[in-house]
Design an enzyme around this catalytic site. Structure first.
Site: not given
Ligand code: GLU
Length: 472
Positions: A238-239
């Site tokens: 994820s980010k």
């Protein structure tokens, strides 16, 4: 032998992230390896979350990566008539039915199922009611609850699902929009898809899809579910693990081939080989070597692979990817031959195209600004005479080649009684402004005689004007 037909069906609800790009890549490579077909389909039935901007961004990313498609892009939002036709087939054959249960009723059923120790599911209340189409009726698929459904996964092996676990899931919502499981099957059937490689987050959807195939009397495709890509803490990427989108890597100066090479290795192997060119991947890629464990996204590894690809790329190929970075800095980019020559001097020392740009800036400057430390150390009064002399000898050279340049150096070294380094370092600063650069002969070769002389003269003027002398 049948033609292998694969597909990549992204939902346009955001940019193309690296996990999606890997799925696209696997399908594309397999199609190319098998001399089959690769189809692109935009799954935009979620009208609220899908945007044209996302679809465009995905297409742009695929194009940049060099993942080309033989058919499409198809848009699911333009195929509602086809879904309707198939839903009607299912309704007619008794494999689907209208349901008018309210949200409250369904909530009750789910609660009850859980209280009985089962999974929350719809209890089939409307299945035998033979309801017709009414305002807010949904269409449900009449799942088979007896026996098991076997997913013969080419990556994970056989996975068995008890059919009692499947409820009569919705295939058309009350607003008439088909759900993912229905649309994906209809599309895969009508597009002739026979091989589906996708993320293993879809494993649980697969028995539902297999049941729809069976109800329609069509053989399901071969499935291969690829483990997810994880971050370095082994949680789903994820980010917070860093950049996720393909375009972010493009903008950070990565080459598409490096990203593809890195992504393919996150789940597929060929012995312990790490570096691959795309043609080689096409030749070697098969589904047998896709691994069963999750790939861990490692930025450092990607960076070092990028450096290897920059090194291995032919300068005339690299130019195309490099030009946007130069343009961004307002640099003249038309002279591609000049750019290729520059690349040859810097491609072994640049990990990204941004580093390449920074390393190359001096080639484009008429006025070199000298780094203070480099000038202080190398523009000592003792260097003035050798630089002047060198300038004179170079001016006298007729043919500006390596042999003549070496000769000019020798003459300066002899008459000033100095070693090569004593002239090379000041010259380096004069030409580049820096104490570290590619080899000076390479640089002189790229710059050409006039620019070398002009830079030498400017350095001499600078040194003479420095009062008190820089290193007094
Ligand atoms: N649109 C789905 C996704 O992006 C496609 C899943 C599939 O490959 O069937 O996850």
């Amino acid at each position: 032998m049948k033609t292998i037909i694969t597909r990549f069906p992204p939902s346009p609800t955001g940019y193309l992230h690296v996990g999606g790009a890997r799925t696209a890549l696997f399908n594309w490579l397999y199609a190319r390896h098998m001399k089959g077909k690769f189809i692109l389909r935009i799954e935009d039935t979620d009208l609220e979350r899908s945007t044209k901007a996302s679809a465009d961004a995905i297409l742009e990313s695929l194009e940049w990566l060099g993942i080309d498609w033989d058919e499409g892009p198809y848009f699911q939002s333009e195929r509602f008539d086809i879904y309707k036709e198939y839903v009607q087939k299912l309704l007619d054959s008794g494999n689907a039915y209208y349901c008018t249960c309210t949200a409250e009723e369904i909530e009750e059923m789910r609660k009850k199922a859980m209280a009985d120790g089962g999974k929350p599911k719809y209890n089939g209340k409307c299945r035998n009611k033979k309801l017709g189409k009414t305002g807010n009726a949904v269409v449900r698929f009449a799942s088979t609850s007896a026996g098991t459904t076997v997913l013969k996964d080419v990556i994970k092996g056989n996975i068995q699902f008890k059919n009692t676990e499947l409820d009569d899931f919705i295939i058309v919502r009350s607003d008439g929009v088909p759900t993912y499981n229905l649309a994906v099957v209809v599309d895969d059937i009508t597009m002739g898809i026979n091989t589906v490689i996708r993320g293993d987050d879809h494993v649980n959807n697969t028995p539902r899809q297999i049941q729809i195939y069976k109800a329609l009397g069509v053989e399901p495709p071969a499935y291969g579910h690829v483990p997810m890509v994880l971050g370095n803490d082994r949680s789903r990427l994820s980010k917070r693990h860093g950049a996720m989108s393909v375009t972010a890597y493009r903008d950070m100066g990565y080459l598409p081939d490096a990203l593809l090479n890195y992504l393919v290795r996150l789940g597929w192997s060929y012995g312990d080989q790490e570096f691959f060119l795309i043609d080689e991947l096409i030749e070697k890629f098969t589904l047998d070597n896709i691994g069963r464990s999750a790939g861990i996204f490692d930025q450092e590894k990607l960076l070092s692979l990028n450096a290897d690809h920059i090194k291995a790329s032919r300068p005339n190929k690299l130019v195309k990817y490099w030009q946007p970075f130069l343009k961004e800095r307002g640099l003249d980019t038309d002279d591609t031959l000049y750019l290729e020559k520059i690349i040859e001097t810097l491609n072994t020392r640049s990990k990204t195209l941004i580093e390449l740009t920074e390393g190359a800036l001096f080639y484009f400057q008429d006025e070199i600004s000298y780094e203070e430390k480099a000038a202080k150390k190398n523009f000592k009064p003792a260097a003035l005479k050798p630089l002047k002399l060198l300038c004179a000898h170079i001016e006298a050279i007729e043919e500006f080649n390596e042999a003549n340049l070496e000769d000019a150096f020798k003459k300066v070294m002899q008459s000033c009684e100095i070693k090569f380094g004593k002239i090379a370092q000041p010259l380096r600063v004069a030409l580049t402004g820096k104490a570290v650069s590619p080899g000076i002969f390479e640089i002189m070769h790229v710059l050409g005689k006039d620019a070398v002389i002009s830079r030498l003269k400017k350095a001499v003027i600078f040194m003479e004007a420095s009062t008190p002398p820089l290193s007094a």
